[in-house]
Design a protein around this motif. Structure first.
Motif, mmCIF file in Angstrom:
data_model
loop_
_atom_site.group_PDB
_atom_site.id
_atom_site.type_symbol
_atom_site.label_atom_id
_atom_site.label_comp_id
_atom_site.label_asym_id
_atom_site.label_seq_id
_atom_site.Cartn_x
_atom_site.Cartn_y
_atom_site.Cartn_z
ATOM 1 N N ARG A 110 0.876 -1.224 0.031
ATOM 2 C CA ARG A 110 0.027 -0.228 -0.161
ATOM 3 C C ARG A 110 1.002 1.195 0.029
ATOM 4 O O ARG A 110 0.798 2.260 -0.677
ATOM 5 N N GLY A 113 3.295 1.705 -3.172
ATOM 6 C CA GLY A 113 2.711 1.810 -4.596
ATOM 7 C C GLY A 113 2.768 0.378 -5.289
ATOM 8 O O GLY A 113 2.705 0.411 -6.611
ATOM 9 N N CYS A 115 0.806 -1.996 -5.180
ATOM 10 C CA CYS A 115 -0.637 -2.592 -5.598
ATOM 11 C C CYS A 115 -1.296 -1.473 -6.009
ATOM 12 O O CYS A 115 -0.915 -0.255 -5.650
ATOM 13 N N THR A 116 -2.423 -1.684 -6.615
ATOM 14 C CA THR A 116 -3.259 -0.636 -7.015
ATOM 15 C C THR A 116 -4.417 -0.434 -6.013
ATOM 16 O O THR A 116 -4.519 -1.087 -5.299
ATOM 17 N N GLN A 117 -5.071 0.821 -6.212
ATOM 18 C CA GLN A 117 -5.932 1.175 -5.206
ATOM 19 C C GLN A 117 -7.295 0.002 -5.351
ATOM 20 O O GLN A 117 -7.768 -0.374 -4.117
ATOM 21 N N GLU A 118 -7.417 -0.353 -6.500
ATOM 22 C CA GLU A 118 -8.568 -1.516 -6.692
ATOM 23 C C GLU A 118 -8.191 -2.863 -5.753
ATOM 24 O O GLU A 118 -9.065 -3.329 -5.095
ATOM 25 N N GLU A 119 -6.884 -3.250 -5.998
ATOM 26 C CA GLU A 119 -6.326 -4.391 -5.358
ATOM 27 C C GLU A 119 -6.310 -4.235 -3.580
ATOM 28 O O GLU A 119 -6.687 -5.018 -3.028
ATOM 29 N N TYR A 120 -6.045 -2.929 -3.087
ATOM 30 C CA TYR A 120 -6.052 -2.833 -1.788
ATOM 31 C C TYR A 120 -7.262 -2.771 -1.334
ATOM 32 O O TYR A 120 -7.731 -3.272 -0.257
#
Length: 264
Positions: A110, A113, A115-120
């Motif tokens: 997180r 960066g 992972c993406t916001q969607e993955e998080y």
């Protein structure tokens, strides 16, 4: 909270008693076919590794194993996020100690960066569900967060930097956590909000003093599992039979040389 550092002698005495209880826990896990998962999380240099080492020190590695996964491969990045952790979950009669875990996504991934916001967001939604499934299936899941101050973390970093035997513990990623202290704090707070659930609560370990942290963490773990002493079958060493004439062949070429002559 006590600020005085725990002295070595009482620490070692108490630790040894607790480690004896961990052996009893191990025997109960084997006898009852239970499955135990213990997650160790926290900031870099918070004392996770030292605590894991003391927990596992006297345990059978065939029963209790440490899982510390490297960065995911390209193939693993395309899998369901929890998939590569599932294969390391215990079978009956096993204990697994996760030195960091699926919570990498809520922390370093997180903040850095990775992972993406969607993955998080998906992780925060799925993680409590995943852990509830583990608990419902009978896994005894315990989650510990080791908490350390920024000053103590930096002191430990400097000690590692100056110690050639522990220099390998320090990476550029670790050092960057100093400049991202507040980002990691916010990530941890948000993680706790979403994943501190009744079925799988977090337990926070004050780790400013590593010795106290280890004693407190192991004591707590033992207190949360209803293990009991297991009666072992009596063992008896048989008498050694008389020699039948076997002679060991010469081993000059394969014998490891003795280099201890100058030691006292």
């Amino acid at each position: 909270m006590t600020t005085e550092r725990l002295r070595r002698k009482p620490y070692e005495k108490r630790l040894f008693r607790l480690q004896a209880e961990l052996v009893e826990l191990q025997e109960w896990v084997k006898a009852e076919g239970r499955r135990v998962v213990v997650i160790f999380e926290g900031r870099d240099a918070a004392g996770k590794g030292g605590a894991i080492k003391r927990v596992a020190e006297y345990l059978n590695p065939r029963v209790a194993r440490i899982v510390a996964l490297p960065a995911p491969t390209e193939r693993e990045r395309t899998q369901w996020y929890f998939q590569r952790y599932v294969e390391h979950l215990p079978a009956a009669g096993e204990i697994v100690l996760f030195d960091r875990s699926w919570y990498n996504r809520a922390g370093v991934e997180r903040v850095m960066g990775f992972c993406t916001q969607e993955e998080y967001t998906r992780f925060l939604h799925q993680c409590p569900i995943f852990e509830r499934l583990l608990v419902e299936d009978g896994i005894l899941l315990r989650k510990y967060w080791f908490s350390v101050s920024d000053g103590e973390q930096e002191r430990r970093f400097r000690a590692r930097l100056e110690d050639p035997m522990r220099r390998w513990k320090l990476s550029e990623m670790d050092l960057e956590s100093i400049t991202r202290w507040e980002e990691y704090s916010r990530a941890k707070d948000e993680m706790m909000i979403h994943t501190h659930v009744p079925e799988a609560p977090w337990y926070e370990v004050e780790s400013e003093d590593k010795r106290r942290a280890r004693i407190n963490m192991i004591s707590h773990l033992l207190s949360t599992i209803p293990y009991r002493e297991v009666q072992r079958a009596p063992l008896e060493i048989p008498p050694r039979p008389a020699s039948s004439g076997y002679r060991r062949p010469p081993r000059v070429e394969t014998l490891v040389p003795d280099v201890t002559g100058g030691l006292s």
